[in-house]
Design a protein around this motif. Structure first.
Motif, PDB file in Angstrom:
ATOM      1  N   GLN A 265      -6.148   0.869  -5.928  1.00  0.00           N
ATOM      2  CA  GLN A 265      -5.719   1.732  -4.831  1.00  0.00           C
ATOM      3  C   GLN A 265      -6.736   1.722  -3.695  1.00  0.00           C
ATOM      4  O   GLN A 265      -6.378   1.660  -2.514  1.00  0.00           O
ATOM      5  CB  GLN A 265      -5.532   3.163  -5.336  1.00  0.00           C
ATOM      6  N   ASN A 273      -3.618   0.110   4.114  1.00  0.00           N
ATOM      7  CA  ASN A 273      -2.297   0.238   3.514  1.00  0.00           C
ATOM      8  C   ASN A 273      -2.146   1.578   2.792  1.00  0.00           C
ATOM      9  O   ASN A 273      -3.091   2.051   2.153  1.00  0.00           O
ATOM     10  CB  ASN A 273      -2.055  -0.894   2.507  1.00  0.00           C
ATOM     11  N   PRO A 274      -0.971   2.195   2.863  1.00  0.00           N
ATOM     12  CA  PRO A 274      -0.752   3.435   2.103  1.00  0.00           C
ATOM     13  C   PRO A 274      -0.683   3.150   0.614  1.00  0.00           C
ATOM     14  O   PRO A 274      -0.327   2.045   0.185  1.00  0.00           O
ATOM     15  CB  PRO A 274       0.601   3.924   2.628  1.00  0.00           C
ATOM     16  N   VAL A 275      -1.057   4.150  -0.172  1.00  0.00           N
ATOM     17  CA  VAL A 275      -0.979   4.048  -1.631  1.00  0.00           C
ATOM     18  C   VAL A 275      -0.275   5.298  -2.146  1.00  0.00           C
ATOM     19  O   VAL A 275      -0.203   6.321  -1.460  1.00  0.00           O
ATOM     20  CB  VAL A 275      -2.376   3.920  -2.275  1.00  0.00           C
ATOM     21  N   THR A 276       0.234   5.189  -3.362  1.00  0.00           N
ATOM     22  CA  THR A 276       0.913   6.324  -3.982  1.00  0.00           C
ATOM     23  C   THR A 276       0.017   6.930  -5.050  1.00  0.00           C
ATOM     24  O   THR A 276      -0.496   6.223  -5.924  1.00  0.00           O
ATOM     25  CB  THR A 276       2.255   5.888  -4.606  1.00  0.00           C
ATOM     26  N   SER A 285      -2.130  18.378  -0.512  1.00  0.00           N
ATOM     27  CA  SER A 285      -1.296  17.674   0.457  1.00  0.00           C
ATOM     28  C   SER A 285      -1.934  17.849   1.823  1.00  0.00           C
ATOM     29  O   SER A 285      -2.826  18.677   2.015  1.00  0.00           O
ATOM     30  CB  SER A 285       0.139  18.229   0.466  1.00  0.00           C
ATOM     31  N   LEU A 302      -1.757  12.892   3.015  1.00  0.00           N
ATOM     32  CA  LEU A 302      -0.972  12.874   1.795  1.00  0.00           C
ATOM     33  C   LEU A 302       0.294  13.694   1.987  1.00  0.00           C
ATOM     34  O   LEU A 302       0.230  14.875   2.333  1.00  0.00           O
ATOM     35  CB  LEU A 302      -1.790  13.449   0.635  1.00  0.00           C
ATOM     36  N   ASP A 303       1.480  13.052   1.791  1.00  0.00           N
ATOM     37  CA  ASP A 303       2.727  13.796   1.946  1.00  0.00           C
ATOM     38  C   ASP A 303       3.187  14.369   0.603  1.00  0.00           C
ATOM     39  O   ASP A 303       2.558  14.161  -0.441  1.00  0.00           O
ATOM     40  CB  ASP A 303       3.818  12.926   2.590  1.00  0.00           C
ATOM     41  N   ASP A 305       5.509  13.560  -1.272  1.00  0.00           N
ATOM     42  CA  ASP A 305       5.970  12.572  -2.234  1.00  0.00           C
ATOM     43  C   ASP A 305       4.815  11.793  -2.857  1.00  0.00           C
ATOM     44  O   ASP A 305       5.045  10.838  -3.618  1.00  0.00           O
ATOM     45  CB  ASP A 305       6.942  11.589  -1.568  1.00  0.00           C
ATOM     46  N   ARG A 307       2.522  10.023  -1.172  1.00  0.00           N
ATOM     47  CA  ARG A 307       2.163   8.831  -0.396  1.00  0.00           C
ATOM     48  C   ARG A 307       0.942   9.161   0.449  1.00  0.00           C
ATOM     49  O   ARG A 307       0.976  10.062   1.285  1.00  0.00           O
ATOM     50  CB  ARG A 307       3.329   8.402   0.496  1.00  0.00           C
ATOM     51  N   LEU A 308      -0.143   8.420   0.231  1.00  0.00           N
ATOM     52  CA  LEU A 308      -1.406   8.643   0.923  1.00  0.00           C
ATOM     53  C   LEU A 308      -1.595   7.542   1.958  1.00  0.00           C
ATOM     54  O   LEU A 308      -1.802   6.371   1.619  1.00  0.00           O
ATOM     55  CB  LEU A 308      -2.568   8.647  -0.070  1.00  0.00           C
ATOM     56  N   ALA A 309      -1.552   7.917   3.226  1.00  0.00           N
ATOM     57  CA  ALA A 309      -1.664   6.945   4.316  1.00  0.00           C
ATOM     58  C   ALA A 309      -3.045   7.061   4.959  1.00  0.00           C
ATOM     59  O   ALA A 309      -3.504   8.162   5.244  1.00  0.00           O
ATOM     60  CB  ALA A 309      -0.580   7.172   5.354  1.00  0.00           C
TER      61      ALA A 309
END
Length: 316
Positions: A265, A273-276, A285, A302-303, A305, A307-309
């Motif tokens: 990650q 790149n975003p990672v989950t 969040s 971090l949203d 869902d 998803r960490l951008a």
């Protein structure tokens, strides 16, 4: 007449010139105890030379009259300087009653004097009125701009323009001492609060006017002036050892939740790149500080869902 030895003179001049400053990459945060009478930019430039830092910035200025905590950023830490702009600030302020100045502080010219007749109970009541959310009119002697020009430039020309009141919050306003026409208060406030204006408004509420005569910033977010060093202390340290007084770049980010990524990650995140990540595992969040082990990678969003951008990344 003997000819002037031009070549010898030029060689002598070159030999006596100071060596050219060599700037280098320095990453970190300096918690400076700014002295009175120095602008924040002058303090920044002097500190920058002490560390030979190629890149430097600050997290918000202090008036020349003010002393205290001025966090300075070098290198990669400058990417996170804006994160402290929104932080609460704490001050100790000395207020002199009975006189108002054109600047709201002791650097200005006295424009009006009135007798001081209030009691201790009156002062306590007046301070209570300014705790919590309040509206504050920014002073003319400020860096706010009107049509591209700082207000202080207009003020120096004797021009006063209408300013829109701003909503600020005074989280704490504690009376530390009071003697005659002078008192000292401790203030913890939201961003954008002008302590000079607060002093003036307290004076007006008491019917005698007031201005600020001393101001010391003691805290910015999680950073405390007890951790700060002076320019004299830095100068006394050998240059090769000065890095020891610097905080790591993430000292500016301690109010953000922390996420630690796995090796795979971290590699993706560091390349933009975003990672989950598991939302349940993260338990957070919004904006986060992101690490690979103990190494700061940067700041991400971090949203819900998971998803960490990447938002801002630290250069390797």
């Amino acid at each position: 007449m003997q000819a002037t030895p031009v070549r010898a003179s030029a060689e002598l001049t070159a030999a006596t010139q100071a060596p050219r400053k060599v700037w280098r990459r320095v990453d970190g945060v300096l918690l400076l105890d700014k002295p009175k009478g120095m602008t924040s930019n002058a303090a920044l430039q002097k500190a920058r030379r002490y560390f030979s830092a190629a890149k430097a910035g600050h997290t918000g200025t202090l008036d020349p009259m003010a002393t205290g905590l001025l966090p300075l950023c070098f290198g990669e830490a400058t990417k996170f300087s804006a994160d402290l702009l929104d932080a609460d600030k704490s001050y100790e302020a000395d207020i002199l009653f009975g006189a108002t100045t054109d600047t709201g502080d002791a650097d200005g010219v006295v424009v009006k004097c009135r007798p001081v007749t209030f009691s201790a109970a009156d002062l306590v009541t007046a301070l209570a009125a300014f705790r919590g959310p309040i509206m504050q009119v920014p002073p003319m002697y400020s860096a706010l701009k009107r049509d591209g020009r700082p207000l202080y430039e207009l003020a120096r020309q004797g021009v006063e323009v209408e300013r829109t009141p701003r909503a600020v919050t005074i989280h704490e306003l504690t009376l530390l001492s009071w003697e005659g026409e002078r008192c000292r208060v401790r203030v913890r406030c939201s961003k954008g609060t002008y302590i000079r204006t607060l002093a003036e408004d307290i004076g007006e509420r008491l019917g005698c006017g007031a201005h600020l005569v001393a101001l010391r910033r003691i805290r910015v977010g999680d950073l405390d002036v007890a951790m700060a060093v002076t320019l004299e202390q830095i100068e006394a340290i050998a240059e090769e050892a000065r890095a020891a007084v610097l905080q790591s770049p993430d000292a500016l980010l301690q109010s953000l939740p922390e996420i630690v990524l796995s090796e795979d990650q971290a590699r993706r995140f560091a390349h933009g790149n975003p990672v989950t990540v598991g939302v349940a595992d993260a338990g957070v969040s919004g904006k986060c500080r992101v690490y690979a082990g103990a190494v700061l990678l940067g700041v991400g969003d971090l949203d819900d869902d998971g998803r960490l951008a990447p938002r801002r990344l630290v250069a390797a």
